[in-house]
Design a protein around this motif. Structure first.
Motif, PDB file in Angstrom:
ATOM      1  N   SER A  47       7.967  -9.886   5.606  1.00 56.71           N
ATOM      2  CA  SER A  47       6.686 -10.582   5.491  1.00 56.71           C
ATOM      3  C   SER A  47       5.641  -9.941   6.398  1.00 56.71           C
ATOM      4  CB  SER A  47       6.846 -12.049   5.877  1.00 56.71           C
ATOM      5  OG  SER A  47       5.574 -12.632   6.068  1.00 56.71           O
ATOM      6  N   PRO A  48       4.437  -9.706   5.895  1.00 54.89           N
ATOM      7  CA  PRO A  48       3.380  -9.169   6.757  1.00 54.89           C
ATOM      8  C   PRO A  48       2.962 -10.170   7.824  1.00 54.89           C
ATOM      9  CG  PRO A  48       2.481  -9.793   4.629  1.00 54.89           C
ATOM     10  CD  PRO A  48       3.970  -9.976   4.536  1.00 54.89           C
ATOM     11  N   HIS A  49       3.435 -11.407   7.681  1.00 61.19           N
ATOM     12  CA  HIS A  49       3.073 -12.448   8.649  1.00 61.19           C
ATOM     13  C   HIS A  49       4.173 -12.661   9.675  1.00 61.19           C
ATOM     14  CE1 HIS A  49      -0.161 -13.175   5.889  1.00 61.19           C
ATOM     15  NE2 HIS A  49       0.712 -13.313   4.914  1.00 61.19           N
ATOM     16  N   HIS A  50       5.137 -11.724   9.682  1.00 60.82           N
ATOM     17  CA  HIS A  50       6.297 -11.842  10.560  1.00 60.82           C
ATOM     18  C   HIS A  50       5.903 -12.059  12.016  1.00 60.82           C
ATOM     19  CE1 HIS A  50       9.969 -10.351  12.637  1.00 60.82           C
ATOM     20  NE2 HIS A  50      10.534 -11.059  11.691  1.00 60.82           N
ATOM     21  N   VAL A  58       0.477 -20.972   5.427  1.00 61.28           N
ATOM     22  CA  VAL A  58       1.473 -20.426   4.510  1.00 61.28           C
ATOM     23  C   VAL A  58       0.764 -19.534   3.504  1.00 61.28           C
ATOM     24  CG1 VAL A  58       3.149 -21.016   2.729  1.00 61.28           C
ATOM     25  CG2 VAL A  58       2.939 -22.455   4.764  1.00 61.28           C
ATOM     26  N   CYS A  59       1.298 -18.323   3.343  1.00 61.54           N
ATOM     27  CA  CYS A  59       0.665 -17.370   2.437  1.00 61.54           C
ATOM     28  C   CYS A  59       1.670 -16.989   1.355  1.00 61.54           C
ATOM     29  CB  CYS A  59       0.241 -16.135   3.224  1.00 61.54           C
ATOM     30  SG  CYS A  59      -0.465 -14.834   2.187  1.00 61.54           S
ATOM     31  N   HIS A  60       1.217 -17.008   0.112  1.00 62.80           N
ATOM     32  CA  HIS A  60       2.058 -16.569  -1.001  1.00 62.80           C
ATOM     33  C   HIS A  60       1.500 -15.289  -1.603  1.00 62.80           C
ATOM     34  CE1 HIS A  60       4.470 -20.073  -0.648  1.00 62.80           C
ATOM     35  NE2 HIS A  60       3.544 -20.912  -1.045  1.00 62.80           N
ATOM     36  N   GLY A  61       0.903 -14.456  -0.747  1.00 62.65           N
ATOM     37  CA  GLY A  61       0.355 -13.194  -1.230  1.00 62.65           C
ATOM     38  C   GLY A  61      -1.158 -13.204  -1.325  1.00 62.65           C
ATOM     39  N   GLU A  62      -1.779 -14.328  -0.935  1.00 59.29           N
ATOM     40  CA  GLU A  62      -3.236 -14.398  -0.988  1.00 59.29           C
ATOM     41  C   GLU A  62      -3.867 -13.328  -0.097  1.00 59.29           C
ATOM     42  OE1 GLU A  62      -1.172 -16.856  -0.488  1.00 59.29           O
ATOM     43  OE2 GLU A  62      -1.740 -18.649  -1.607  1.00 59.29           O
ATOM     44  N   CYS A  63      -3.116 -12.895   0.928  1.00 61.27           N
ATOM     45  CA  CYS A  63      -3.658 -11.907   1.866  1.00 61.27           C
ATOM     46  C   CYS A  63      -3.732 -10.516   1.225  1.00 61.27           C
ATOM     47  CB  CYS A  63      -2.814 -11.866   3.138  1.00 61.27           C
ATOM     48  SG  CYS A  63      -1.147 -11.249   2.844  1.00 61.27           S
ATOM     49  N   GLY A  64      -3.110 -10.345   0.051  1.00 62.00           N
ATOM     50  CA  GLY A  64      -3.207  -9.074  -0.651  1.00 62.00           C
ATOM     51  C   GLY A  64      -2.176  -8.041  -0.207  1.00 62.00           C
ATOM     52  N   GLY A  67       5.213  -8.304   0.570  1.00 63.27           N
ATOM     53  CA  GLY A  67       6.154  -8.876   1.529  1.00 63.27           C
ATOM     54  C   GLY A  67       6.249 -10.387   1.410  1.00 63.27           C
ATOM     55  N   HIS A  68       5.935 -10.917   0.221  1.00 66.73           N
ATOM     56  CA  HIS A  68       5.991 -12.366   0.029  1.00 66.73           C
ATOM     57  C   HIS A  68       7.117 -12.745  -0.918  1.00 66.73           C
ATOM     58  CE1 HIS A  68       1.978 -11.432   1.505  1.00 66.73           C
ATOM     59  NE2 HIS A  68       1.990 -12.622   2.057  1.00 66.73           N
ATOM     60  N   GLY A  69       8.215 -12.010  -0.818  1.00 65.41           N
ATOM     61  CA  GLY A  69       9.398 -12.349  -1.610  1.00 65.41           C
ATOM     62  C   GLY A  69       9.099 -12.358  -3.092  1.00 65.41           C
TER      63      GLY A  69
HETATM   64 ZN   LIG Z   1       0.207 -12.981   3.055  1.00 68.89          ZN
END
Ligand SMILES: [Zn+2]
Length: 306
Positions: A47-50, A58-64, A67-69
């Motif tokens: 996860s990029p939020h590691h 909580v991010c499900h890939g909104e950050c672009g 690494g969101h499984g």
């Molecule tokens: Zn993210």
């Protein structure tokens, strides 16, 4: 190019990774959205939020970033190559379940040395009067098997462990199946002889009834619908759609719309979500059809439909 952060226990295995990529691309050609997996069968990309401070949203890939499984799952070949390039230690790939067009449901049958769980499935079929259709079967290195079935678009099949019968797990929405051609620490996953050419068969109705989620105690959302789409939840969903790459657009829109309807924001967010999807290049009629499908699915789930 930045060096990807690699977990120290996962050295790159280029031939295996290349083979996994080839299998993943071929699954994607069949309309199955994939992600790279490590030898532990977990998503290969960290996860990029590691390292984010605790309490970050909580991010499900909104950050672009990847690494969101299973949220990274895509059918776009360029994006798949990109994900595997970022995870050269990947030795396999996961196939996301519950997504259009197949709405894949995986029946994961464990095989214990003392008892064949395949027998348990056959007993279940006899008791509930359904036949197990000819479908893709993937043999696992531990002697288990995965049956691939397709679900109807208007029903969310949840993940479950041993709910059907001991040793039988179900992979549904938000879950994934290790794809054939993958390698884990225990060995290779391959399709059972004579099943690789089959299309995943529709799940028998009687089995669907066993797999469907228990009805919600009551429809809290219906009586508690918010009138504004300007809250952070709604904005997050729109950002999630806007961040979609080619091959992810429909999938992301579908998930965002499902979540919007789950939280009572569906009607409010229909136009903003359609607009966001068009912004990513999805034709308007396709976007509207996807949102309508999500609405039907969520409304059909609980007893107190809107
Ligand atoms: Zn993210």
């Amino acid at each position: 190019m930045a060096t990807p952060a690699r977990p120290p226990d996962q050295p790159p295995d280029r031939p295996t990774s290349t083979l996994a990529l080839a299998h993943a691309l071929s699954a994607a050609e069949r309309g199955l959205a994939v992600i790279p997996l490590s030898r532990t069968k977990l998503p290969a990309l960290r996860s990029p939020h590691h390292d984010d401070p605790a309490g970050s949203p909580v991010c499900h890939g909104e950050c672009g970033r990847p690494g969101h499984g299973v949220y990274d799952a895509t059918t776009d070949p360029a994006h798949i190559r990109h994900l595997f390039a970022a995870a050269p230690w990947a030795t396999g790939y996961g196939i996301a379940c519950g997504l259009p067009p197949h709405h894949l449901v995986g029946i994961d049958i464990d095989t214990k040395p003392d008892r064949s769980t395949s027998t348990a499935l056959r007993e279940l079929a006899l008791r509930h009067l359904f036949t197990i259709p000819d479908t893709v079967v993937v043999l696992t290195p531990s002697g288990g098997r995965h049956l691939w079935l397709t679900g109807p678009p208007d029903l969310v099949i949840p993940n479950s462990a041993s709910r059907l019968a001991p040793g039988i797990d179900v992979r549904g929405a938000g879950g994934y199946l290790v794809g054939p051609g993958s390698r884990s620490a225990h060995g290779a996953y391959r399709t059972a002889p004579g099943t690789a050419h089959l299309a995943p068969a529709p799940c028998p109705r009687a089995l669907l009834r066993l797999l469907a989620p228990p009805p919600a105690p009551h429809d809290r959302e219906a009586g508690n619908r918010r009138s504004s789409g300007s809250d952070s939840g709604g904005q997050g969903l729109i950002q999630f759609v806007l961040a979609a790459r080619e091959g992810q657009r429909n999938t992301r829109l579908f998930w965002a719309a499902c979540r919007a309807y789950e939280t009572g924001l569906g009607p409010t967010l229909t136009e903003p979500l359609t607009h966001a999807a068009r912004h990513t290049g999805l034709p308007e009629h396709e976007a509207r059809a996807t949102i309508a499908s999500a609405a039907r699915l969520i409304r059909g789930r609980g007893p107190a439909s809107i």
